[in-house]
Design a protein around this motif. Structure first.
Motif, short mmCIF file in Angstrom:
data_model
loop_
_atom_site.label_atom_id
_atom_site.label_comp_id
_atom_site.label_asym_id
_atom_site.label_seq_id
_atom_site.Cartn_x
_atom_site.Cartn_y
_atom_site.Cartn_z
N GLU A 56 0.84 -1.20 0.00
CA GLU A 56 0.00 0.00 0.00
C GLU A 56 0.87 1.25 0.00
N GLU A 57 0.60 2.13 -0.97
CA GLU A 57 1.37 3.37 -1.07
C GLU A 57 0.95 4.33 0.04
N GLU A 58 1.91 4.90 0.70
CA GLU A 58 1.61 5.81 1.80
C GLU A 58 1.05 7.12 1.25
N VAL A 59 -0.03 7.57 1.89
CA VAL A 59 -0.69 8.80 1.45
C VAL A 59 -0.05 9.99 2.17
N CYS B 251 -5.53 13.54 -0.82
CA CYS B 251 -6.64 12.61 -1.07
C CYS B 251 -6.16 11.17 -0.94
N VAL B 252 -6.93 10.33 -0.23
CA VAL B 252 -6.53 8.94 -0.03
C VAL B 252 -6.74 8.11 -1.30
N GLU B 253 -7.51 8.62 -2.25
CA GLU B 253 -7.80 7.87 -3.48
C GLU B 253 -6.74 8.11 -4.54
N CYS B 254 -6.53 9.37 -4.93
CA CYS B 254 -5.58 9.67 -6.00
C CYS B 254 -4.17 9.95 -5.48
N LYS B 255 -4.08 10.38 -4.23
CA LYS B 255 -2.80 10.61 -3.54
C LYS B 255 -1.97 11.73 -4.15
N ASP B 256 -2.53 12.49 -5.12
CA ASP B 256 -1.75 13.58 -5.69
C ASP B 256 -2.51 14.91 -5.68
#
Length: 604
Positions: A37-40, A45-50
């Motif tokens: 799991e990529e760290e946010v 945003c927890v979905e797109c992370k950017d």
């Protein structure tokens, strides 16, 4: 038979449906493997992370950006989740994004950008959209006339078609008064063009050309020629400044090919319906994609004027994510995601077309209202009053009448350009109607094909009546010339009104240049000394344009010019032809003006 309905986003998000993978396409086994799991990043945003988090879901207990929140919470029980707006500093968000990506550009403060479909107002959709209902209803109707953007392969065929038409002498050999069978000349020239096109295809791709043309007649490749000719017609609608000479030859060739006697000798049909966003989505059974609110985000035109780089990047990412969401959520075995992307990009092209061609009318209407009073003139120099016989004018209007005359004309041009795609489709139907024949006639401007235009006439009169109701007061004639010596056919009508942006854009660009002029520059000092300031310089240009470009000039009789609907455009072109004699021409040159047909928008 009802259209197949793809799974909704709620279906996709349900974790308790084991059969969903079978109905929406099998998952890649590699994707089933556990992944780290990529760290946010904190605050993202927890979905797109950017994207900076802008909404907190009380049930999910997670932060989302507006786009991801709208996608995840649009259907099912998640739609009932309680959402709370976060107090987001967009400047900090941009700075954090730049820092995370290693960018050295300094972050700039900016206001909160519009993200979700609900935040995209009608005015943000490429100007003012006349719609009483939802965006979905408006775009579904307009999609019937929006041409589908060309693919890379279609662009290759387009270049071959342009090359073949460039060397063709079709109209020179057909539209002449001479003895002999005109039908045979038409058939010979059409076959000659098809032969040139076939040779170019063979030269560019030997294998494809051999497959198409080896031991086959033209009639055997009717579908290929229909496709290539349709590509040319479709490209021209979206790009009216292209194929200026070639398009006329193409339409007149297809017009002749529709004649019964020519079709009989030719042995195959040359005309296919133009592909539009609506017809493509309908044929693939996914027309319901236009009802998704995210279409407004995915097709919104991003204009950099007045925005920081960080805000523009943010809007671009939001648009890209909306496009990817729609392409994945509505893809079916019959309609891959790439086709959906192509349709969305085509709708975006529609917005760009409106901004370049229609919005200059809005800008000139704003200048008219802001710089001039409808009831009285500021001074004699800035009066809009015109008198027949003075300075080439053929109409006599008081300042008030001329104000309303200019206002209603610009409003009419705006409405025509707003519906130009629909008018172009009507023109295509009128020109290529098998039973709608033409006659060759000398109109005073050479031999022209004079042909009735029933569909275009009906649509144009509908637009005229709508404009008359909107402005309330009508000054001058309401005559629309179609199918006569002034406007011989529908092609000429479309060509006339495609010139409106060429007339208005250089004026708008010059005014924008003056408005944004640096007060400390040499150009600003010149404007101050010669014109008394940039505000007065703008008014001088506008006053002359609103007087001389709408004075009924450009012809020696009221049938050709005057105050009729087409005569108003003739007067504007006449003003353009005298621009170099105007005392303010130096202001146009300062702004980079090179001509009404030179370079982008007439500027270097």
């Amino acid at each position: 038979m009802t259209a197949p309905v793809g799974p909704s986003l709620g279906d996709i998000l349900r974790a308790d449906d084991p059969d969903l993978g079978d109905t929406f396409g099998a998952d890649d086994p590699a994707e089933d493997a556990p992944q780290e799991e990529e760290e946010v990043p904190e605050g993202f945003c927890v979905e797109c992370k950017d994207q900076q988090a802008q909404v907190f879901c009380e049930q999910c207990q997670e932060d989302f950006c507006d786009v991801c929140c709208g996608m995840i919470h649009r259907t099912g029980r998640r739609r009932q989740h309680g959402l709370k707006k976060l107090d987001v500093d967009m400047a900090e968000a941009a700075a954090a994004a730049d820092e995370g990506s290693g960018s050295e550009e300094p972050a700039e403060a900016e206001t909160e950008a519009e993200a979700g479909a609900q935040a995209v107002t009608f005015s943000a959709r490429s100007g003012k959209v006349e719609a009483t209902g939802s965006f979905a209803a408006w775009i579904s109707e307009r999609a019937k006339y929006i041409p589908l953007r060309l693919t890379l392969k279609e662009r290759k065929y387009l270049r071959l078609l342009e090359a073949a038409l460039r060397v063709s002498e079709y109209t020179d050999k057909v539209d002449v008064l001479m003895y002999g069978s005109k039908t045979k000349r038409m058939v010979a020239q059409i076959k000659e063009l098809c032969a040139i096109l076939s040779g170019l295809v063979l030269a560019s791709d030997y294998k494809a050309g051999q497959t198409l043309f080896a031991d086959r007649q033209f009639a055997d490749n009717a579908e290929f020629f229909q496709k290539v000719f349709e590509i040319g017609r479709r490209h021209k609608i979206m790009n009216p400044d292209r194929m200026r000479d070639e398009y006329g030859k193409l339409m007149y060739l297809l017009q002749d090919a529709q004649l019964a006697e020519v079709h009989e000798l030719l042995g195959f049909a040359t005309v296919a319906p133009i592909k539009t966003v609506y017809t493509v989505l309908e044929s693939l059974g996914v027309l319901y994609v236009l009802e998704d609110e995210m279409v407004a985000v995915a097709t919104k035109e991003i204009v950099a004027a007045g925005k920081t780089q960080a805000q523009v990047r943010l809007e671009i990412k939001q648009k890209e994510r909306a496009i990817e969401y729609l392409a994945k959520a509505y893809a079916t075995p019959e309609c891959p995601g790439e086709v959906l992307r192509q349709c969305l990009y085509s709708i975006g092209d529609n917005h760009a077309y409106l901004r370049f061609n229609r919005d200059p009318c809005d800008r000139m209407l704003e200048h008219l209202s802001a710089s001039f009073n409808a009831t009285r003139a500021e001074s004699n120099e800035l009066s809009l009053a015109i008198l027949s016989g003075r300075d080439g004018a053929r109409l006599s209007h008081s300042h008030t009448n001329q104000f309303h005359y200019v206002q209603q004309t610009l409003t009419l041009w705006r409405e025509i350009l707003h519906d130009m795609f629909a008018l172009w489709h009507h023109a295509d139907a009128d020109l290529l109607g098998a039973r709608n024949t033409y006659r060759l006639k000398d109109t005073g401007q050479g031999l022209q094909r004079v042909q009735p235009c029933p569909r275009v006439s009906s649509a144009a009169h509908t637009i005229l009546h709508r404009t008359q109701r909107a402005v309330g007061r009508w000054v001058g004639s309401a005559m629309i010339h179609l199918g006569d010596r002034n406007v011989p056919n529908a092609l000429m009508f479309i060509d006339k009104y495609n010139q409106v942006s060429s007339i208005l854009n250089p004026v708008v660009r010059t005014l924008e240049y003056l408005e944004t002029l640096d007060p400390s520059s040499n150009a600003a000092r010149f404007v101050d000394s010669a014109y008394g300031g940039k505000e007065r310089a703008c008014k001088v240009i506008l006053a002359d344009f609103f007087r001389s470009a709408f004075d009924g000039s450009g012809a020696d009789n009221f049938f050709d010019a005057g105050s009729c609907i087409d005569g108003r455009l003739t007067s504007a072109w006449n003003w353009c032809s005298t621009i170099e004699k105007k005392p303010f021409f130096d202001l146009f040159l300062l702004a980079g003006f090179v001509g009404f047909n030179g370079g982008p928008e007439g500027f270097n």
